[in-house]
Design a protein around this motif. Structure first.
Motif, mmCIF file in Angstrom:
data_model
loop_
_atom_site.group_PDB
_atom_site.id
_atom_site.type_symbol
_atom_site.label_atom_id
_atom_site.label_comp_id
_atom_site.label_asym_id
_atom_site.label_seq_id
_atom_site.Cartn_x
_atom_site.Cartn_y
_atom_site.Cartn_z
ATOM 1 N N ILE A 80 -13.397 2.943 -15.534
ATOM 2 C CA ILE A 80 -13.029 3.155 -14.130
ATOM 3 C C ILE A 80 -11.511 3.159 -14.049
ATOM 4 C CG2 ILE A 80 -13.212 2.254 -11.781
ATOM 5 C CD1 ILE A 80 -15.793 0.794 -12.761
ATOM 6 N N THR B 75 -21.364 9.175 -14.974
ATOM 7 C CA THR B 75 -20.215 9.489 -14.146
ATOM 8 C C THR B 75 -20.760 10.180 -12.895
ATOM 9 O OG1 THR B 75 -18.019 10.524 -14.077
ATOM 10 C CG2 THR B 75 -19.772 11.748 -15.221
ATOM 11 N N MET C 210 -15.278 -0.775 -5.832
ATOM 12 C CA MET C 210 -15.774 -1.232 -7.123
ATOM 13 C C MET C 210 -17.193 -1.781 -7.014
ATOM 14 S SD MET C 210 -13.557 -0.736 -9.566
ATOM 15 C CE MET C 210 -13.800 -1.973 -10.819
ATOM 16 N N ASN D 10 -18.004 5.622 -15.695
ATOM 17 C CA ASN D 10 -16.763 6.371 -15.874
ATOM 18 C C ASN D 10 -16.457 7.171 -14.614
ATOM 19 O OD1 ASN D 10 -16.646 5.898 -18.946
ATOM 20 N ND2 ASN D 10 -18.648 6.846 -18.660
ATOM 21 N N ILE D 11 -15.246 6.991 -14.077
ATOM 22 C CA ILE D 11 -14.868 7.697 -12.858
ATOM 23 C C ILE D 11 -13.357 7.629 -12.690
ATOM 24 C CG2 ILE D 11 -15.155 5.651 -11.390
ATOM 25 C CD1 ILE D 11 -16.272 7.531 -9.203
ATOM 26 N N ASN E 181 -16.829 -6.267 -11.543
ATOM 27 C CA ASN E 181 -16.946 -4.949 -12.182
ATOM 28 C C ASN E 181 -15.649 -4.613 -12.914
ATOM 29 O OD1 ASN E 181 -17.909 -2.459 -12.930
ATOM 30 N ND2 ASN E 181 -17.669 -1.512 -10.910
ATOM 31 N N ILE F 11 -19.543 1.254 -6.848
ATOM 32 C CA ILE F 11 -19.608 1.874 -8.176
ATOM 33 C C ILE F 11 -20.542 1.085 -9.089
ATOM 34 C CG2 ILE F 11 -18.249 2.285 -10.273
ATOM 35 C CD1 ILE F 11 -15.913 3.060 -8.383
#
Length: 297
Positions: free
Chosen positions: A36, A5, A79, A89-90, A245, A82
């Motif tokens: 996410i 994260t 995305m 995880n966010i 993603n 990320i």
């Protein structure tokens, strides 16, 4: 290899592409196995970024339901960043129905992630391993995923409409380092006459030369020109990385596209998930972590 994260909360403000209004963007750490998650503070609604929750791909990748107004749009650039940073995880909060466009690339989001830092969680990382070739075709258009332990993204486009774009192809081996070098700065693009039509429909009101490459006939209108010679096809790869993603785990496989799109990428995701023999969800233990660490570093 552990799930990731971000280490701390970070904030930014940018313009929404379609409404043309300021949007506050907040990135926050999340617990292991959260995934996410997008949160709209203006309507108190959450949206998990998974393939089945994507309901529209016409002008952007959209989570949620357009008709009810409970949706969040233009998630693909964030995305994409990320994914490149290997974040599992966010929590992503906005106070409008779209993620701000920033400069039209993933660069601003990468800078936010750099500011936030990375934190490892006490759970093994999950990877979705492509086991069989999956292809979606639409006439001459095609997108595909194939098994690979050194994932590549390859894309070809042919815009006969404008000599400013024309035929372009690009391929790169996916890692955070190569993403930052070859993909992150590539901006979205559009044609001036299309932008005018969208404006008349109340869309793309935030679009400008500050956040997109704008083409008029065979001319690029941006005074500073292009960031890469083939910036257009590189941005298509940026989009594809974001569009893929959506599995609740990072994907391991080769991607190839000929004139691909958000719509075809979404269909590809659904087709992959439609048959359990197409993929395997792997929990990375020590040995696997060593082999794959360079991909998800």
């Amino acid at each position: 290899m552990k799930q990731r994260t971000i280490a701390k909360k970070v904030e930014n403000i940018g313009i929404g592409l379609h409404k043309g209004e300021p949007v506050k963007l907040v990135l926050e750490p999340a617990l292991a196995n959260t995934g996410i998650v997008f949160y709209r503070s203006d309507i108190d609604a959450s949206f998990v970024a998974k393939a089945l929750n994507i309901k529209n791909t016409q002008l952007a990748t959209v989570l949620g339901d357009l008709e009810s107004g409970r949706f969040i749009s233009t998630i693909e650039h964030l995305m994409s960043a990320i994914s490149a940073y290997g974040i599992d995880n966010i929590k992503i909060s906005v106070d409008a129905n779209e993620v701000p466009i920033m400069d039209g690339s993933a660069l601003s989001f990468c800078m936010m992630l750099d500011e936030a830092g990375i934190s490892e969680l006490d759970e093994p990382k999950q990877v979705l391993v492509v086991k069989k070739e999956v292809i979606i075709k639409d006439g001459a258009k095609m997108v595909a995923l194939r098994p690979s332990t050194s994932p590549k993204f390859s894309f070809s486009i042919d815009f006969a409409r404008s000599a400013a774009i024309g035929k372009q192809s690009f391929s790169f081996e996916f890692s955070k380092k190569t993403y930052l070098e070859h993909i992150a700065r590539a901006r979205t693009f559009g044609f001036l006459d299309d932008v005018k039509k969208l404006n008349a429909m109340g869309l793309a009101l935030g679009g400008s030369l500050d956040n997109a490459i704008v083409i008029d006939g065979d001319k690029i209108l941006n005074p500073d020109g292009l960031r890469y010679e083939n910036e257009f096809v590189r941005h298509k790869i940026l989009d594809a990385i974001g569009d893929l993603n959506v599995f609740g785990a990072q994907i391991l496989g080769d991607y190839e596209a000929i004139a691909g799109s958000h719509e075809l990428n979404h269909k590809l995701s659904l087709e992959l998930l439609s048959d359990a023999s197409n993929y395997e969800l792997v929990s990375l233990k020590s040995q696997e972590s060593k082999e794959l660490s360079r991909v998800f570093a």
